[in-house]
Write a protein that holds these residues in place. Structure first.
Motif, short mmCIF file in Angstrom:
data_model
loop_
_atom_site.label_atom_id
_atom_site.label_comp_id
_atom_site.label_asym_id
_atom_site.label_seq_id
_atom_site.Cartn_x
_atom_site.Cartn_y
_atom_site.Cartn_z
N GLY A 68 46.76 -36.87 -71.92
CA GLY A 68 48.16 -36.64 -71.57
C GLY A 68 48.33 -36.28 -70.11
N LEU A 69 47.48 -35.41 -69.61
CA LEU A 69 47.53 -35.02 -68.20
C LEU A 69 47.25 -36.22 -67.30
CD1 LEU A 69 47.59 -32.98 -65.85
CD2 LEU A 69 45.18 -32.49 -66.35
N ASP A 71 47.45 -39.41 -67.99
CA ASP A 71 48.50 -40.43 -68.11
C ASP A 71 49.70 -40.09 -67.23
OD1 ASP A 71 46.99 -41.95 -69.87
OD2 ASP A 71 48.04 -41.26 -71.66
N ASP A 72 50.08 -38.81 -67.19
CA ASP A 72 51.19 -38.40 -66.33
C ASP A 72 50.84 -38.61 -64.86
OD1 ASP A 72 52.72 -37.72 -68.52
OD2 ASP A 72 52.65 -35.55 -68.19
N ALA A 75 50.76 -42.43 -64.09
CA ALA A 75 52.12 -42.99 -64.06
C ALA A 75 52.83 -42.63 -62.76
CB ALA A 75 52.92 -42.47 -65.26
N ALA A 76 52.69 -41.39 -62.32
CA ALA A 76 53.32 -40.97 -61.06
C ALA A 76 52.68 -41.67 -59.87
CB ALA A 76 53.23 -39.45 -60.91
N ALA A 93 52.84 -34.30 -60.28
CA ALA A 93 52.64 -34.68 -61.68
C ALA A 93 51.71 -33.70 -62.39
CB ALA A 93 52.09 -36.11 -61.79
N TYR A 94 50.63 -33.31 -61.72
CA TYR A 94 49.69 -32.36 -62.31
C TYR A 94 50.39 -31.04 -62.60
CZ TYR A 94 45.08 -30.26 -63.18
OH TYR A 94 43.99 -29.67 -63.77
N HIS A 97 53.02 -31.32 -65.31
CA HIS A 97 52.41 -31.41 -66.64
C HIS A 97 51.96 -30.03 -67.12
CE1 HIS A 97 50.32 -33.44 -69.97
NE2 HIS A 97 49.49 -32.42 -69.85
N GLU A 100 54.95 -27.99 -68.16
CA GLU A 100 55.60 -28.50 -69.37
C GLU A 100 54.70 -28.42 -70.61
OE1 GLU A 100 57.70 -32.64 -70.88
OE2 GLU A 100 57.57 -32.23 -68.73
N HIS A 101 53.40 -28.52 -70.41
CA HIS A 101 52.44 -28.53 -71.52
C HIS A 101 51.40 -27.44 -71.31
CE1 HIS A 101 54.13 -32.40 -72.74
NE2 HIS A 101 54.05 -32.77 -71.48
N ARG A 131 41.49 -44.43 -67.05
CA ARG A 131 42.51 -43.69 -66.29
C ARG A 131 42.00 -43.39 -64.87
NH1 ARG A 131 42.76 -42.50 -71.77
NH2 ARG A 131 44.89 -42.33 -72.60
#
Length: 196
Positions: A68-69, A71-72, A75-76, A93-94, A97, A100-101, A131
């Protein structure tokens, strides 16, 4: 997807969700097989059937949280056009994330030196490889053009991710750190370390 396979997948996800909830509420000390089974409502046999062991479950949870980390971040990064904006994208993004998580990020950072990771290194590497390759592919033309310093991938990763990961670890452990301010200040400092 056949019904039996779908149920099996739902059980796996329930066990992973329960494991994260147990770790979030009880920390490393409370993260036990019995607590996870109780939280999930699944049997101990189901846990062993799907993950082989409690360590296998923990490694699968680490893999899910790390995916999840990453992927974020990817994507950014892929939306950025310049190496400088790419660094900013990775940092924000890091940190975004993590904010948020936080439970998943806390599990990642708590697992950094866990005994179960080496035993499941192959599974984790298989998750990370595509990734990390996407990140390296994005950086490659900027390195070739002389905009980014030409260093081995692990050193670039340390310069790019290392400071953000350490800041996140401290924030997750209760340090008085302002993630939003860090997201504004760190990118230019990190870019300075990567600029050729």
């Amino acid at each position: 997807m056949p019904v039996k396979q779908r149920r099996g997948e739902e059980t796996k996800q329930r066990l992973l969700d329960a494991a994260l909830a147990v770790h979030a509420s009880g920390g490393v000390e409370g993260f036990t097989v019995h607590a996870v089974v109780a939280e999930s409502g699944c049997s101990l046999g189901s846990l062993y059937h799907h993950f082989g062991s409690f360590d296998g479950l923990a490694a699968a949870l680490y893999s899910r949280c790390m995916a999840g980390l990453l992927d974020d971040i990817v994507a950014a990064l892929t939306r950025a056009r310049t190496p400088r904006s790419g660094v900013r994208a990775v940092v924000t993004a890091y940190l975004g994330h993590v904010a948020e998580h936080a439970d998943g990020a806390r599990f990642i950072h708590a697992s950094a030196y866990a005994a179960y990771l080496p035993a499941h290194a192959e599974m984790i590497a298989a998750m990370k490889a595509p990734r990390m390759a996407r990140m390296a592919e994005w950086l490659a033309p900027h390195i070739a053009a002389g905009a980014v310093v030409d260093l081995p991938d692990p050193l670039i990763e340390m310069l790019l991710i290392g400071p953000v990961a350490e800041l996140s670890r401290r924030w997750l452990n209760g340090a008085d750190v302002d993630l939003a301010r860090a997201a504004k200040l760190l990118p230019d400092r990190i870019w300075a370390s990567l600029q050729a």
